[in-house]
Design a protein around this motif. Structure first.
Motif, PDB file in Angstrom:
ATOM      1  N   TYR A   1       0.999  -1.371   0.082  1.00  0.00           N
ATOM      2  CA  TYR A   1       0.341  -0.101  -0.057  1.00  0.00           C
ATOM      3  C   TYR A   1       0.711   1.224  -0.217  1.00  0.00           C
ATOM      4  CZ  TYR A   1       1.071  -0.565   5.343  1.00  0.00           C
ATOM      5  OH  TYR A   1       1.497  -0.525   6.840  1.00  0.00           O
ATOM      6  N   ALA A   2       0.001   2.692   0.374  1.00  0.00           N
ATOM      7  CA  ALA A   2       0.933   3.402  -0.080  1.00  0.00           C
ATOM      8  C   ALA A   2       0.395   4.547   1.515  1.00  0.00           C
ATOM      9  CB  ALA A   2       0.751   4.216  -1.180  1.00  0.00           C
ATOM     10  N   PHE A   3       0.832   5.293   1.918  1.00  0.00           N
ATOM     11  CA  PHE A   3       0.309   6.287   2.474  1.00  0.00           C
ATOM     12  C   PHE A   3       1.113   7.567   2.584  1.00  0.00           C
ATOM     13  CE2 PHE A   3       3.486   4.212   4.959  1.00  0.00           C
ATOM     14  CZ  PHE A   3       4.560   5.103   6.095  1.00  0.00           C
ATOM     15  N   ASP A   4       0.204   8.668   3.012  1.00  0.00           N
ATOM     16  CA  ASP A   4       0.279  10.032   2.852  1.00  0.00           C
ATOM     17  C   ASP A   4       0.930  10.809   4.341  1.00  0.00           C
ATOM     18  OD1 ASP A   4       0.578   9.450  -0.038  1.00  0.00           O
ATOM     19  OD2 ASP A   4      -1.117  10.437  -0.151  1.00  0.00           O
ATOM     20  N   ILE A   5       2.515  11.118   4.063  1.00  0.00           N
ATOM     21  CA  ILE A   5       2.022  12.164   5.202  1.00  0.00           C
ATOM     22  C   ILE A   5       2.809  13.337   5.004  1.00  0.00           C
ATOM     23  CG2 ILE A   5       3.246  10.121   6.627  1.00  0.00           C
ATOM     24  CD1 ILE A   5       6.109  10.707   6.070  1.00  0.00           C
ATOM     25  N   HIS A   6       2.947  13.844   6.625  1.00  0.00           N
ATOM     26  CA  HIS A   6       3.310  15.389   6.588  1.00  0.00           C
ATOM     27  C   HIS A   6       4.844  15.600   7.680  1.00  0.00           C
ATOM     28  CE1 HIS A   6       3.266  19.783   7.817  1.00  0.00           C
ATOM     29  NE2 HIS A   6       4.172  19.803   6.926  1.00  0.00           N
ATOM     30  N   ILE A   7       5.592  15.813   7.624  1.00  0.00           N
ATOM     31  CA  ILE A   7       6.537  15.605   8.504  1.00  0.00           C
ATOM     32  C   ILE A   7       6.883  17.602   9.027  1.00  0.00           C
ATOM     33  CG2 ILE A   7       8.165  15.601   7.074  1.00  0.00           C
ATOM     34  CD1 ILE A   7      10.109  13.985   9.028  1.00  0.00           C
ATOM     35  N   SER A   8       6.816  17.880   9.647  1.00  0.00           N
ATOM     36  CA  SER A   8       6.831  19.157  10.476  1.00  0.00           C
ATOM     37  C   SER A   8       8.724  19.631  10.412  1.00  0.00           C
ATOM     38  CB  SER A   8       6.322  19.624  10.988  1.00  0.00           C
ATOM     39  OG  SER A   8       6.768  19.564  12.603  1.00  0.00           O
ATOM     40  N   LYS A   9       8.740  20.902  10.187  1.00  0.00           N
ATOM     41  CA  LYS A   9      10.222  21.558  10.510  1.00  0.00           C
ATOM     42  C   LYS A   9      10.415  20.853  11.948  1.00  0.00           C
ATOM     43  CE  LYS A   9      10.304  25.402   7.716  1.00  0.00           C
ATOM     44  NZ  LYS A   9      10.017  27.083   7.289  1.00  0.00           N
ATOM     45  N   ARG A  10       9.752  20.133  13.277  1.00  0.00           N
ATOM     46  CA  ARG A  10       9.810  20.027  14.139  1.00  0.00           C
ATOM     47  C   ARG A  10      10.216  18.756  14.019  1.00  0.00           C
ATOM     48  NH1 ARG A  10       6.412  24.408  18.407  1.00  0.00           N
ATOM     49  NH2 ARG A  10       8.097  25.946  18.125  1.00  0.00           N
ATOM     50  N   ASP A  11       9.783  18.125  12.975  1.00  0.00           N
ATOM     51  CA  ASP A  11       9.652  16.414  12.676  1.00  0.00           C
ATOM     52  C   ASP A  11       8.565  15.900  13.258  1.00  0.00           C
ATOM     53  OD1 ASP A  11      12.451  16.420  11.774  1.00  0.00           O
ATOM     54  OD2 ASP A  11      13.393  16.499  13.836  1.00  0.00           O
TER      55      ASP A  11
END
Length: 338
Positions: free
Chosen positions: A255-265
């Motif tokens: 499968y695939a999953f979408d994420i956001h990684i902030s500048k604070r990780d």
């Protein structure tokens, strides 16, 4: 023998998901496994069947004072202009349509407005799988950010992506049959609005339970300044997959999953997608993902890559036909009407 092998290979890379795989990727099915800690704050509402049928109906009618175009402006004077009666008569159809909408779905509208308040005033709407990003041209903010129920209803009604969810949910599945949609319920999910940095949104690919690749999600964004962080970002993504995703999302192995990684990780899950043709592999191909060996890598766009990619707003922007209609209505050239 070689020809048979090549044919088998093409079938693998053109694979279609099963109904079970598609169901597992519905937002309301996977979100409880992760909760707001890992996927943000949301409110989910089961849609009544009469509203689902409304989404299938042809045509869109919106009152002049609808909140879909921002809060209605109050009148600055109590006096009537000479043409006010005519305007009221001409507006009757739209006002009547708005009254009908409120009478048909008043309970749903109240629940949506209440949920928006609980989520601090701004949300992104999403049905089981799709969000109405092809209807952002209808939104006063030209985005998925919505501040009231009428904006949401208008965007859902105008979206072909949403209509596909409603009418053809399992059309692309390999094992679809007459009973595939029998117990399918349509759920409206309202996600608290977060101002994510689009360059830091990533799509992660999992094959047979292993993370095999990570790609920038929006290819029109120049992420060259993140190149120095690539190894650290990839390490954080691998840790997140191992510690959070792999054990919880255990229904599928590929499968695939979408994420956001902030500048604070801080990593926030955005969505899950089944593997196959309908899920964009972005800076990869499904062939190399399904045959991947060795360590996963993170692929980003530089300035040259991003310039070669058509921005999403150009794909889902204001329809050309509407621009053409405006030219016609404003033209004195009667030949345009023939």
């Amino acid at each position: 023998m070689a020809a048979d092998a090549a044919e088998g290979e093409r079938k693998v890379f053109a694979r279609k998901p099963t109904v079970e795989e598609a169901r597992a990727c519905q937002f309301h099915c996977w979100f409880p496994k992760f909760g707001p800690k890992h996927a943000g704050k949301v409110v989910s509402l089961d849609l009544p069947q009469d509203f689902v049928e409304y989404l299938k109906e042809d045509g869109i009618t919106v009152a002049d004072d609808s909140r879909a175009f921002g809060e209605p402006a109050s009148s600055s004077s109590g006096s009537e202009s000479p043409s006010s009666t005519e305007e009221e008569e001409s507006d009757g159809e739209a006002s009547s349509a708005e009254d009908v909408l409120a009478s048909r779905f008043g309970d749903l509208i109240a629940k949506v407005d209440s949920a928006i308040g609980d989520l601090e005033g701004s949300v992104m709407p999403k049905l089981n799988w799709a969000c109405p990003k092809d209807a952002t041209w209808m939104n006063p903010l030209s985005s998925l950010r919505c501040n009231n129920a009428e904006e949401i209803i208008l965007m859902l009604k105008a979206s072909d992506r949403v209509l596909h969810d409603v009418m053809h949910a399992f059309e692309d599945c390999a094992d679809i049959d007459a009973g595939s949609e029998a117990d399918l319920k349509q759920v409206l999910t309202l996600k608290k609005w977060y101002d994510f940095d689009r360059r830091r949104e990533l799509r992660c690919f999992v094959v047979d339970g292993d993370l095999v690749g990570v790609s920038q999600r929006y290819l029109s964004e120049d992420a060259a300044d993140l190149a120095s962080e690539k190894e650290e970002i990839l390490r954080k993504v691998k840790d997140f997959f191992r510690d959070v995703v792999k054990e919880r999302f255990d229904g599928l192995s590929t499968y695939a999953f979408d994420i956001h990684i902030s500048k604070r990780d801080r990593i926030t899950i955005i969505d899950f997608n089944h593997s196959g043709e309908s899920t964009n592999p972005l800076l990869y191909t499904w062939e190399e993902l399904l045959h991947a060996s060795g360590e996963a890598e993170l692929r980003l766009c530089d300035s040259e890559d991003s310039r070669r990619t058509v921005p999403e707003k150009s794909i889902y922007g204001f329809p050309v036909d509407f621009n053409r209609l405006g030219d016609v209505l404003n033209s004195k050239d009667t030949d345009l009407f023939t």
